[in-house]
Design a protein around this motif. Structure first.
Motif, PDB file in Angstrom:
ATOM      1  N   VAL A  81       0.816  -1.208   0.000  1.00  0.00           N
ATOM      2  CA  VAL A  81       0.000   0.000   0.000  1.00  0.00           C
ATOM      3  C   VAL A  81       0.856   1.268   0.000  1.00  0.00           C
ATOM      4  N   ILE A  82       1.672   1.465   1.040  1.00  0.00           N
ATOM      5  CA  ILE A  82       2.379   2.739   1.227  1.00  0.00           C
ATOM      6  C   ILE A  82       3.351   3.019   0.081  1.00  0.00           C
ATOM      7  N   SER A  83       4.163   2.053  -0.288  1.00  0.00           N
ATOM      8  CA  SER A  83       5.124   2.280  -1.377  1.00  0.00           C
ATOM      9  C   SER A  83       4.416   2.610  -2.676  1.00  0.00           C
ATOM     10  N   PHE A  84       3.310   1.923  -2.929  1.00  0.00           N
ATOM     11  CA  PHE A  84       2.564   2.198  -4.156  1.00  0.00           C
ATOM     12  C   PHE A  84       2.023   3.621  -4.172  1.00  0.00           C
ATOM     13  N   GLY A  91       5.793  10.073  -8.894  1.00  0.00           N
ATOM     14  CA  GLY A  91       5.693  10.082 -10.346  1.00  0.00           C
ATOM     15  C   GLY A  91       4.940  11.290 -10.864  1.00  0.00           C
ATOM     16  N   LEU A  92       3.854  11.663 -10.200  1.00  0.00           N
ATOM     17  CA  LEU A  92       3.072  12.825 -10.611  1.00  0.00           C
ATOM     18  C   LEU A  92       3.891  14.118 -10.542  1.00  0.00           C
ATOM     19  N   LEU A  93       4.905  14.135  -9.683  1.00  0.00           N
ATOM     20  CA  LEU A  93       5.746  15.326  -9.507  1.00  0.00           C
ATOM     21  C   LEU A  93       7.046  15.259 -10.302  1.00  0.00           C
ATOM     22  N   SER A 271       4.771   9.458 -15.815  1.00  0.00           N
ATOM     23  CA  SER A 271       5.706   8.904 -14.830  1.00  0.00           C
ATOM     24  C   SER A 271       4.966   8.152 -13.740  1.00  0.00           C
ATOM     25  N   ALA A 272       3.834   8.701 -13.297  1.00  0.00           N
ATOM     26  CA  ALA A 272       3.057   8.054 -12.234  1.00  0.00           C
ATOM     27  C   ALA A 272       2.550   6.693 -12.693  1.00  0.00           C
ATOM     28  N   VAL A 273       2.056   6.638 -13.921  1.00  0.00           N
ATOM     29  CA  VAL A 273       1.585   5.357 -14.447  1.00  0.00           C
ATOM     30  C   VAL A 273       2.750   4.386 -14.584  1.00  0.00           C
ATOM     31  N   SER A 274       3.885   4.903 -15.090  1.00  0.00           N
ATOM     32  CA  SER A 274       5.053   4.054 -15.308  1.00  0.00           C
ATOM     33  C   SER A 274       5.600   3.499 -13.997  1.00  0.00           C
ATOM     34  N   ILE A 275       5.897   4.411 -13.058  1.00  0.00           N
ATOM     35  CA  ILE A 275       6.449   3.974 -11.775  1.00  0.00           C
ATOM     36  C   ILE A 275       5.405   3.196 -10.992  1.00  0.00           C
ATOM     37  N   GLY A 276       4.149   3.655 -11.077  1.00  0.00           N
ATOM     38  CA  GLY A 276       3.076   2.948 -10.379  1.00  0.00           C
ATOM     39  C   GLY A 276       2.902   1.536 -10.884  1.00  0.00           C
ATOM     40  N   ALA A 277       3.057   1.351 -12.207  1.00  0.00           N
ATOM     41  CA  ALA A 277       2.954   0.001 -12.764  1.00  0.00           C
ATOM     42  C   ALA A 277       4.048  -0.892 -12.214  1.00  0.00           C
ATOM     43  N   GLU A 278       5.268  -0.344 -12.144  1.00  0.00           N
ATOM     44  CA  GLU A 278       6.385  -1.143 -11.640  1.00  0.00           C
ATOM     45  C   GLU A 278       6.216  -1.465 -10.159  1.00  0.00           C
ATOM     46  N   VAL A 279       5.949  -0.433  -9.354  1.00  0.00           N
ATOM     47  CA  VAL A 279       5.824  -0.667  -7.914  1.00  0.00           C
ATOM     48  C   VAL A 279       4.539  -1.425  -7.600  1.00  0.00           C
ATOM     49  N   GLY A 280       3.473  -1.163  -8.378  1.00  0.00           N
ATOM     50  CA  GLY A 280       2.254  -1.941  -8.197  1.00  0.00           C
ATOM     51  C   GLY A 280       2.501  -3.417  -8.454  1.00  0.00           C
ATOM     52  N   ALA A 281       3.333  -3.694  -9.453  1.00  0.00           N
ATOM     53  CA  ALA A 281       3.682  -5.090  -9.720  1.00  0.00           C
ATOM     54  C   ALA A 281       4.472  -5.684  -8.560  1.00  0.00           C
ATOM     55  N   PHE A 282       5.393  -4.882  -7.976  1.00  0.00           N
ATOM     56  CA  PHE A 282       6.141  -5.375  -6.827  1.00  0.00           C
ATOM     57  C   PHE A 282       5.241  -5.513  -5.598  1.00  0.00           C
ATOM     58  N   ALA A 283       4.217  -4.662  -5.510  1.00  0.00           N
ATOM     59  CA  ALA A 283       3.222  -4.856  -4.451  1.00  0.00           C
ATOM     60  C   ALA A 283       2.507  -6.184  -4.645  1.00  0.00           C
ATOM     61  N   GLY A 284       2.259  -6.528  -5.919  1.00  0.00           N
ATOM     62  CA  GLY A 284       1.677  -7.833  -6.211  1.00  0.00           C
ATOM     63  C   GLY A 284       2.565  -8.973  -5.773  1.00  0.00           C
ATOM     64  N   ALA A 418       5.011  -0.944 -18.077  1.00  0.00           N
ATOM     65  CA  ALA A 418       3.746  -1.632 -17.789  1.00  0.00           C
ATOM     66  C   ALA A 418       3.764  -3.047 -18.361  1.00  0.00           C
ATOM     67  N   VAL A 419       4.254  -3.169 -19.590  1.00  0.00           N
ATOM     68  CA  VAL A 419       4.348  -4.499 -20.205  1.00  0.00           C
ATOM     69  C   VAL A 419       5.317  -5.377 -19.413  1.00  0.00           C
ATOM     70  N   ALA A 420       6.475  -4.798 -19.049  1.00  0.00           N
ATOM     71  CA  ALA A 420       7.512  -5.583 -18.370  1.00  0.00           C
ATOM     72  C   ALA A 420       7.042  -6.101 -17.015  1.00  0.00           C
ATOM     73  N   TYR A 421       6.455  -5.205 -16.215  1.00  0.00           N
ATOM     74  CA  TYR A 421       6.212  -5.579 -14.821  1.00  0.00           C
ATOM     75  C   TYR A 421       4.789  -6.040 -14.516  1.00  0.00           C
ATOM     76  N   LEU A 422       3.827  -5.537 -15.264  1.00  0.00           N
ATOM     77  CA  LEU A 422       2.456  -5.993 -15.022  1.00  0.00           C
ATOM     78  C   LEU A 422       2.102  -7.204 -15.878  1.00  0.00           C
ATOM     79  N   MET A 423       2.432  -7.135 -17.167  1.00  0.00           N
ATOM     80  CA  MET A 423       2.022  -8.195 -18.080  1.00  0.00           C
ATOM     81  C   MET A 423       3.005  -9.357 -18.126  1.00  0.00           C
ATOM     82  N   LEU A 424       4.255  -9.085 -17.753  1.00  0.00           N
ATOM     83  CA  LEU A 424       5.268 -10.143 -17.820  1.00  0.00           C
ATOM     84  C   LEU A 424       5.639 -10.668 -16.439  1.00  0.00           C
ATOM     85  N   MET A 425       6.028  -9.768 -15.522  1.00  0.00           N
ATOM     86  CA  MET A 425       6.547 -10.216 -14.237  1.00  0.00           C
ATOM     87  C   MET A 425       5.488 -10.875 -13.351  1.00  0.00           C
ATOM     88  N   LEU A 426       4.319 -10.247 -13.237  1.00  0.00           N
ATOM     89  CA  LEU A 426       3.319 -10.787 -12.305  1.00  0.00           C
ATOM     90  C   LEU A 426       2.843 -12.193 -12.681  1.00  0.00           C
TER      91      LEU A 426
END
Length: 482
Positions: A81-84, A91-93, A271-284, A418-426
């Motif tokens: 939760v928190i890291s995501f 990313g937004l900033l 950036s938020a979508v990009s970093i969020g996708a990566e960290v969201g995948a790590f949250a997964g 997004a492809v690397a970490y959400l569609m591939l890693m998870l």
């Protein structure tokens, strides 16, 4: 030589030279300058990132030595939760760094100040939204965790940590501005102070020393929140009161409408979508680890705590690379822009390779920093050895991503990550860790495959963008940064 002799010519980037020697001299001079500037910018920037990392590193070490179960609670609260929330806000900033560096490269100091003034309310607004999302933590934890005890205890920690999210985004906004104007030493000094406070408060509140209550993981979470607000206050005080900041007009209203700086926010959205996708995948990954038991979850926290050290150094190199790329791009120098990006990637590969060797050789020592639980060691030590393979590619992809941000790229690095970490890693993580019963090693194998894909795909994109630009001069620019 006859009158029909053709003088030899060569190209560096898209710039034409009359001889190979002239091209080599240009390349050597520029490469030397990029390396020296990269080191000058990256050293304090890396120190700042490591200082930020040290806050979490100390939390993990102290809580891990306190109790393995509480480390598992803290891991799920932070990773899922928190890291995501935090990285989406960061990313937004991200446009703050890129736009400030570009304006500084044009010697437009007033524009640098306007960027900071318009970004600060934005950072507060984002931080308040992230805090609001963290408050109903019991809902998120009930969805994410199958063990009701882990869910309940992690939810309590999420609420405490969420109170520090606005402060962290204020600190990041100020840091991005200072790095953009090439003042990275200021955040570094603030983090040195913050880390000293963090060690004392953690020791007091986790274990109950110096008359403080013994709070375990909750004490560590409270410490993190307090330190984040201290760091935000330190940088705000410096920017507002330092005489050296007066020329940027930080106390003057930016006078711009919401639409006037839409492009800066667009970089942040991507950036938020990009970093969020990566960290969201790590949250997964943390959610998958929780399904495999508290020991796997605690082991994963230690493994990623170790892996984050070299990764944060690469983030520091990436931030400096984005500044170098942004300055060259702002000057309209395409050959120098490409060289700035490749210099950053090359420097990160050298450092990360050295870090990988160290991790591979001393996994038992790295584990012993975190815990003396021998059952946990049997799971974690082999996984620490494996991250030596992951480190180079995971850090490298972050540097190339920042180089693309320095060019003003938005959605391409987002799509690639997004492809690397959400569609591939998870999916691979579930297959390798659960279906193939490879446990923690399976999670790391999936991370390695995704990181290789990400660094290769983003490097190709950067090469294509810098290679297609046409030079407007037939000789290298004589302008050099101050």
């Amino acid at each position: 030589m006859g009158p029909h002799h053709q003088q030899s010519r060569t190209f560096v980037g898209n710039i034409q030279y009359q001889s190979d020697d002239q091209g080599r001299d240009w390349l050597q001079a520029r490469l030397k300058r990029h390396l020296s500037e990269l080191i000058r910018l990256a050293a304090p920037s890396m120190t700042s990132r490591l200082g930020m990392l040290a806050l979490g590193f100390v939390d993990t070490v102290m809580v891990g030595r306190y109790a393995t179960s509480e480390l598992a609670w803290l891991s799920l609260a932070n990773r899922s939760v928190i890291s995501f929330l935090l990285v989406v806000g960061i990313g937004l900033l991200m446009g703050v760094v890129v736009y400030t560096a570009s304006a500084f490269g044009r010697d437009d100091e007033r524009e640098c100040g306007r960027i900071w003034r318009r970004s600060m309310p934005y950072a507060l607004w984002i931080g308040g939204g992230m805090l609001a999302l963290s408050l109903p933590a019991h809902i998120w934890m009930d969805w994410l965790a199958s063990d009701p005890v882990i869910a309940e205890e992690s939810a309590k920690l999420v609420v405490i940590l969420g109170l520090g999210l606005p402060a962290h985004l204020i600190f990041f906004c100020c840091t991005g501005f200072l790095e953009g104007i090439r003042r990275p030493m200021i955040p570094m000094v603030a983090l040195i102070v913050g880390n000293g406070v963090n060690v004392v408060l953690n020791y007091s509140l986790v274990y109950g020393h110096f008359g403080a209550p013994e709070m375990g993981a909750a004490g560590s979470a409270l410490t993190s929140t307090l330190v984040r607000w201290i760091l935000a206050a330190l940088l705000l005080a410096y920017l507002w009161y330092s005489p050296s900041m007066e020329r940027f007009g930080l106390r003057i209203s930016h006078g711009q409408s919401w639409k006037d700086w839409a492009r800066q926010r667009t970089i942040g959205y991507a950036s938020a979508v990009s970093i969020g996708a990566e960290v969201g995948a790590f949250a997964g990954l943390a959610v998958i680890a929780e399904k495999l038991g508290a020991f796997i979850l605690a082991g994963q926290e230690i493994v990623f705590n170790v892996m984050t050290v070299p990764f944060m150094v690469s983030v520091g190199i990436g931030s400096a690379t984005a500044v170098r790329v942004g300055i060259s791009h702002g000057r309209g120098d395409p050959a120098d822009t490409g060289l700035a990006g490749w210099t950053g990637l090359g420097a990160s590969i050298v450092f990360l390779s050295l870090a990988a060797v160290f991790v591979f050789l001393f996994p038992e020592w790295l584990f012993a920093l975190h815990s003396d639980d021998m059952r946990l060691a049997a799971i974690t030590v082999p996984a620490i050895m494996f991250i030596a393979y992951v480190t180079v590619f995971d850090g490298g992809q972050s540097v190339v991503s920042m180089a693309l941000r320095g060019l003003g790229e938005t959605w391409w690095p987002t799509a690639i990550q997004a492809v690397a970490y959400l569609m591939l890693m998870l999916p691979l993580s579930w297959y390798l860790a659960v279906d193939m019963d490879r446990g923690l090693i399976g999670l790391l194998e999936a991370t390695l495959i995704a990181s290789i894909f990400s660094v290769v795909a983003q490097s190709v994109r950067f090469w294509w963008l810098t290679g297609r630009e046409k030079a407007f001069e037939n000789k290298p620019s004589q302008k050099d940064e101050a």
